[in-house]
Design a protein around this motif. Structure first.
Motif, PDB file in Angstrom:
ATOM      1  N   THR A 116       0.780  -1.391  -0.219  1.00  0.00           N
ATOM      2  CA  THR A 116       0.464  -0.217  -0.135  1.00  0.00           C
ATOM      3  C   THR A 116       0.997   1.394   0.115  1.00  0.00           C
ATOM      4  N   ARG A 117      -0.093   2.637  -0.394  1.00  0.00           N
ATOM      5  CA  ARG A 117       0.528   3.157   0.174  1.00  0.00           C
ATOM      6  C   ARG A 117      -0.249   4.705   0.255  1.00  0.00           C
ATOM      7  N   SER A 118       0.552   5.883   1.444  1.00  0.00           N
ATOM      8  CA  SER A 118      -0.970   7.112   1.397  1.00  0.00           C
ATOM      9  C   SER A 118      -0.306   7.640   0.978  1.00  0.00           C
ATOM     10  N   GLN A 119      -1.035   8.536   0.392  1.00  0.00           N
ATOM     11  CA  GLN A 119      -1.995   9.391  -0.333  1.00  0.00           C
ATOM     12  C   GLN A 119      -2.891  10.564  -0.332  1.00  0.00           C
ATOM     13  N   THR A 120      -2.018  11.475   0.115  1.00  0.00           N
ATOM     14  CA  THR A 120      -2.776  13.050   0.893  1.00  0.00           C
ATOM     15  C   THR A 120      -3.010  14.071  -0.147  1.00  0.00           C
ATOM     16  N   SER A 121      -4.387  14.503   0.029  1.00  0.00           N
ATOM     17  CA  SER A 121      -5.118  14.856  -1.011  1.00  0.00           C
ATOM     18  C   SER A 121      -4.685  16.594  -1.350  1.00  0.00           C
ATOM     19  N   HIS A 235      -8.007  -1.982  -6.766  1.00  0.00           N
ATOM     20  CA  HIS A 235      -9.624  -1.858  -6.746  1.00  0.00           C
ATOM     21  C   HIS A 235     -10.118  -2.998  -6.442  1.00  0.00           C
ATOM     22  N   GLN A 236     -10.594  -2.362  -4.958  1.00  0.00           N
ATOM     23  CA  GLN A 236     -10.591  -2.998  -3.831  1.00  0.00           C
ATOM     24  C   GLN A 236     -11.231  -1.875  -2.792  1.00  0.00           C
ATOM     25  N   PRO A 237     -12.335  -2.664  -1.820  1.00  0.00           N
ATOM     26  CA  PRO A 237     -12.585  -1.631  -0.766  1.00  0.00           C
ATOM     27  C   PRO A 237     -11.730  -1.252  -0.053  1.00  0.00           C
ATOM     28  N   GLN A 238     -10.220  -1.746  -0.003  1.00  0.00           N
ATOM     29  CA  GLN A 238      -9.253  -0.863   0.066  1.00  0.00           C
ATOM     30  C   GLN A 238      -8.872   0.271   0.510  1.00  0.00           C
ATOM     31  N   THR A 239      -9.111   0.720  -1.142  1.00  0.00           N
ATOM     32  CA  THR A 239      -8.770   2.092  -1.832  1.00  0.00           C
ATOM     33  C   THR A 239      -9.882   2.820  -2.092  1.00  0.00           C
ATOM     34  N   LYS A 240      -9.277   4.606  -1.683  1.00  0.00           N
ATOM     35  CA  LYS A 240      -9.972   5.595  -2.345  1.00  0.00           C
ATOM     36  C   LYS A 240      -9.394   6.801  -3.056  1.00  0.00           C
ATOM     37  N   ASP A 241     -10.249   7.510  -2.714  1.00  0.00           N
ATOM     38  CA  ASP A 241      -9.417   8.920  -3.935  1.00  0.00           C
ATOM     39  C   ASP A 241      -9.794   9.649  -3.147  1.00  0.00           C
ATOM     40  N   PRO A 242      -8.897  10.548  -1.758  1.00  0.00           N
ATOM     41  CA  PRO A 242      -8.701  10.809  -1.452  1.00  0.00           C
ATOM     42  C   PRO A 242      -9.045  12.663  -1.500  1.00  0.00           C
ATOM     43  N   ASP A 243      -8.458  12.808  -3.152  1.00  0.00           N
ATOM     44  CA  ASP A 243      -9.519  14.077  -3.612  1.00  0.00           C
ATOM     45  C   ASP A 243     -11.431  14.348  -3.660  1.00  0.00           C
ATOM     46  N   THR A 244     -11.823  13.343  -3.994  1.00  0.00           N
ATOM     47  CA  THR A 244     -13.098  13.095  -4.011  1.00  0.00           C
ATOM     48  C   THR A 244     -14.068  12.516  -2.642  1.00  0.00           C
ATOM     49  N   GLY A 245     -13.758  11.928  -2.215  1.00  0.00           N
ATOM     50  CA  GLY A 245     -13.665  10.661  -1.271  1.00  0.00           C
ATOM     51  C   GLY A 245     -14.518   9.073  -2.193  1.00  0.00           C
ATOM     52  N   GLU A 246     -14.473   9.421  -3.214  1.00  0.00           N
ATOM     53  CA  GLU A 246     -14.708   8.504  -3.957  1.00  0.00           C
ATOM     54  C   GLU A 246     -14.046   7.212  -3.349  1.00  0.00           C
ATOM     55  N   THR A 247     -14.882   6.033  -3.677  1.00  0.00           N
ATOM     56  CA  THR A 247     -14.013   4.532  -3.421  1.00  0.00           C
ATOM     57  C   THR A 247     -13.868   4.313  -4.993  1.00  0.00           C
ATOM     58  N   VAL A 248     -12.233   3.578  -5.114  1.00  0.00           N
ATOM     59  CA  VAL A 248     -12.720   3.081  -6.401  1.00  0.00           C
ATOM     60  C   VAL A 248     -12.295   1.102  -6.071  1.00  0.00           C
ATOM     61  N   ASP A 249     -13.173   0.720  -5.732  1.00  0.00           N
ATOM     62  CA  ASP A 249     -13.303  -0.645  -5.676  1.00  0.00           C
ATOM     63  C   ASP A 249     -13.930  -0.364  -6.689  1.00  0.00           C
ATOM     64  N   MET A 250     -13.748  -1.693  -7.396  1.00  0.00           N
ATOM     65  CA  MET A 250     -14.124  -1.807  -9.038  1.00  0.00           C
ATOM     66  C   MET A 250     -15.682  -2.025  -8.933  1.00  0.00           C
ATOM     67  N   ILE A 273     -16.622  11.891 -10.725  1.00  0.00           N
ATOM     68  CA  ILE A 273     -14.708  12.593 -11.401  1.00  0.00           C
ATOM     69  C   ILE A 273     -14.460  11.348 -10.031  1.00  0.00           C
ATOM     70  N   ILE A 274     -13.407  11.198 -10.650  1.00  0.00           N
ATOM     71  CA  ILE A 274     -12.110  10.826  -9.647  1.00  0.00           C
ATOM     72  C   ILE A 274     -11.280  11.150 -10.257  1.00  0.00           C
ATOM     73  N   ILE A 275     -10.016  11.764  -9.444  1.00  0.00           N
ATOM     74  CA  ILE A 275      -8.390  12.416  -9.971  1.00  0.00           C
ATOM     75  C   ILE A 275      -7.482  10.996  -9.437  1.00  0.00           C
ATOM     76  N   GLY A 276      -7.041  10.601 -10.342  1.00  0.00           N
ATOM     77  CA  GLY A 276      -6.221  10.197 -10.087  1.00  0.00           C
ATOM     78  C   GLY A 276      -4.440  10.312 -10.129  1.00  0.00           C
ATOM     79  N   ASN A 277      -3.530   9.531 -10.933  1.00  0.00           N
ATOM     80  CA  ASN A 277      -2.120   9.814 -10.130  1.00  0.00           C
ATOM     81  C   ASN A 277      -2.061  11.204 -11.433  1.00  0.00           C
ATOM     82  N   ARG A 278      -1.247  11.316 -10.383  1.00  0.00           N
ATOM     83  CA  ARG A 278      -0.158  13.098 -10.440  1.00  0.00           C
ATOM     84  C   ARG A 278      -1.228  14.467 -10.662  1.00  0.00           C
ATOM     85  N   GLN A 279      -2.956  14.083  -9.884  1.00  0.00           N
ATOM     86  CA  GLN A 279      -3.742  14.578  -9.926  1.00  0.00           C
ATOM     87  C   GLN A 279      -4.631  14.529 -11.333  1.00  0.00           C
ATOM     88  N   SER A 280      -4.610  13.572 -11.607  1.00  0.00           N
ATOM     89  CA  SER A 280      -4.983  13.969 -13.303  1.00  0.00           C
ATOM     90  C   SER A 280      -6.274  13.380 -12.814  1.00  0.00           C
TER      91      SER A 280
END
Length: 687
Positions: A116-121, A235-250, A273-280
């Protein structure tokens, strides 16, 4: 002076050429796995023999030491099984590799990742833990093309050794310096650390199902993420997008992406909206799924070998609420006012199948009205065409029944039309007439005389097509009562107007192309049907969407010039969609403007055989095709080949190139773009 042999590609390549000129070439191009859509198929044989393009990963084993150290042993090879050097020193092209390690915890159905990794929005300042690839591990070479990767991430003490564990491996091989692109691949390895039982990985939807539309599923650039088996590790319940609060669970993300503009939340004004790598920023609010999203089995296919293919019969708030995202399970809003505190009670009401369509069972609740089992059906049969000479009014004999064979009277249906068009060498003329006034005979047999006469100079083969529907009421006198169009499947009949042999219209594309990787329109559209379910066969579409046809009759005067609706030009432009550099709007029935500039084609338009049948895209085309009227185009009229090609290749210089290679004798496109030529279609479209 010592020659830096291993780093000097020019020297190495020259040495190989010297060898092959004087020796038997043991490997010849094109190699296995290379076809007309691969750049390697056209590369010089010596270059292919030297580079050995392609990339294959094979995980040999995985192990977890007592201290939690995880290792994976793997091989890197080309498609023929010959070893590759990871660093690109002894074989061309460095190979990047990334590894994920995840497990399915006891009592759960989805993965959780150790890596895992820690991602701060930077937007919300919220931090989220996200599944991802291991970082900082070490490599050990143990043989030619064989390595051991030791994860930096260590498993916690007391981890469940009896759980299914999966190593995901993805990466690519950079061969751009040889003009062979970037070769990407992925593989997974499943194991149970204590060996107490066979591994049981999550297996709901196969990658092949995704590739019905996506052709070759690839995400996150050219990093190698292309298999559903690997996607679900992150892409499972463990992972979400901290920028939007959306889960990326498949199970949630994919439903929402494919529902797109149809999401209740999107229709209410909230973009998805989902904000991904490098704020794309990825806005999926305008995605339109090419099939009907009520058709769950379009993705949840039951014949692919997926072990858990019936998972969609097990309702839960996450998956179901992803499409029905206006349901508030906590309050019961839009859920019959019934709060839901867990998934335990879902299956009590939402059973796999019910007794009545449009109920709340999973199967019947997703009934697509036009496919209702309770519709009686509307079946067409075109029997014959009489009075079929130039200048005459054709008399058509046809039969109408339901699917049980019961006769139907034309005057009692909601809509019935006969389309007369020709010649089939390339339709350029047509009329459509209401046939509800046809004279009825026995057993549903009717005769209809066209009010329009065939052209006085008509030659060759002409055609009659039939279309129509009945409005039928289902679940009458109940709260679920619904009126449905029961449409017939279009049929055509071909006839000679001058005694010459009957020649049906050429087949260019097809709804279904069996035994091919892609399979025609319905591989994406499931059951293509347009204009209110009236037109549902390509053979019917092309009768009206011919080279002379435009939307002039329905386009407002202040919006002229008209837009061509020639089938080849229109369909290529629609599927080019968001990549078109100009406005592409067609005015339809009732003067309704339909804009296609936001269409997102899910595949690769270079793969012409996704739609074309029997290599119909290859040049030269038939020499009896009409020029296409294109009032809004750079060129008007435009040659039949140019019409097709410049609908995708939209730059002015492409039109100029076509114009420069068109003379009073016709288009010369085939001189350079026919099979075997230096710029053959397949070659310039190769990937």
């Amino acid at each position: 002076m010592r020659i830096p042999f291993l780093k000097n590609w020019a020297f190495r390549f020259a040495l190989v050429l010297t060898f092959v000129v004087g020796s038997i070439v043991l490997v010849s191009a094109p190699g296995p796995g290379f076809g007309p859509h691969d750049k390697a198929f056209y590369a010089d044989a010596n270059l292919v023999n030297f580079v050995r393009p392609g990339l294959v990963f094979n995980i040999v084993s995985a192990e977890i030491a007592a201290d939690g150290t995880a290792k994976v042993r793997f091989k890197l090879t080309d498609p023929k099984g010959l070893p590759l050097d990871r660093l690109g020193v002894t074989t061309p092209g460095a190979v990047s590799t990334s590894f994920i390690l995840a497990r399915i915890p006891a009592g759960k159905t989805q993965y959780e990742s150790y890596t895992t990794r820690s991602q701060t929005s930077p937007i919300t300042n919220q931090t989220a833990i996200q599944a991802g690839a291991d970082s900082g591990g070490t490599y050990e070479q143990v043989g030619d093309g064989e390595y051991i990767y030791t994860f930096k991430t260590k498993l916690p003490s007391g981890y469940d050794k009896s759980a299914t564990h999966t190593v995901g491996m993805y990466g690519n091989r950079n061969l751009t310096e040889f003009d062979l692109g970037t070769n990407s691949t992925e593989t997974e390895f499943h194991f149970v650390p204590d060996g107490s039982k066979p591994p049981a990985p999550r297996d709901v939807i196969k990658t092949a199902t995704c590739n019905k539309c996506h052709q070759h599923l690839t995400a996150h650039g050219e990093g190698g993420r292309q298999l559903m088996e690997g996607c679900i590790l992150c892409h499972q319940p463990q992972t979400k997008d901290p920028d939007t609060g959306e889960t990326v669970d498949m199970a949630v993300m994919i439903h929402k992406i494919h529902q797109g503009e149809g999401l209740p939340s999107v229709q209410a004004g909230k973009p998805y909206i989902i904000i991904g790598n490098r704020q794309s920023v990825h806005d999926f609010s305008e995605v339109v799924f090419p099939a009907d999203t009520r058709n769950c089995t379009f993705c949840h296919e039951q014949n692919t070998g997926a072990v858990q293919a019936d998972a969609y019969f097990k309702p839960n708030m996450a998956a179901c609420g992803s499409c029905h995202d206006n349901v508030n399970f906590a309050t019961g809003e839009n859920h019959a006012n019934l709060p839901q505190v867990s998934n335990n009670q879902c299956a009590n009401c939402h059973t796999p199948d019910g007794e009545v369509e449009f109920d709340i069972s999973i199967t019947r609740g997703h009934t697509i009205p036009r496919f209702s089992r309770d519709l009686p059906g509307f079946v067409f049969e075109l029997v014959k065409v009489d009075e079929a000479g130039p200048g005459k009014n054709p008399v058509v004999t046809f039969k109408l029944t339901d699917k049980a064979g019961k006769p139907i009277i034309a005057s009692e249906v909601t809509r019935l039309a006969l389309v007369l068009a020709g010649p089939t060498s390339d339709y350029g003329w047509y009329v459509s007439e209401d046939a509800k006034s046809a004279t009825a005979g026995q057993d549903g047999t009717h005769t209809y005389t066209f009010k329009a006469a065939l052209p006085a100079d008509a030659k060759g083969t002409y055609a009659v097509g039939i279309e129509g529907y009945r409005n039928m009421v289902l679940l009458a006198n109940t709260p679920k009562q619904v009126t449905v169009r029961d449409a017939g499947v279009n049929k055509q009949i071909y006839f000679s107007v001058d005694g010459s042999p009957v020649q049906p219209r050429r087949q260019v594309v097809a709804l279904n192309i069996p035994d091919t990787p892609y399979g025609g329109c319905n591989k994406c559209h499931a059951s293509l049907s347009l204009h209110g379910d009236n037109r549902n066969q390509i053979e019917q579409c092309v009768m009206c969407h011919n080279p002379n046809e435009s939307d002039k009759a329905r386009r407002p005067a202040d919006k002229l010039p008209a837009q061509s609706v020639d089938f080849r030009m229109m369909v290529h432009r629609i599927h080019t969609g968001e990549e078109l550099p100009y406005d592409f709007t067609i005015y339809g029935f009732g003067g309704n403007p339909i804009n296609f500039n936001k269409v997102l084609y899910p595949g690769d338009r270079r793969r012409c055989n996704s739609c074309h049948v029997n290599d119909s895209q290859q040049l030269p085309l038939n020499d009896n095709l009409l020029n296409v009227t294109d009032p809004r185009g750079v060129l008007n009229p435009v040659g039949p080949t140019t019409a097709a090609c410049t609908s995708c290749h939209t730059a002015v210089y492409a039109a100029s190139h076509a114009l420069a290679n068109t003379t009073p004798l016709g288009e010369s496109c085939a001189a350079c773009h026919k099979p075997g030529a230096d710029f053959a279609l397949d070659r310039v479209h190769a990937e």
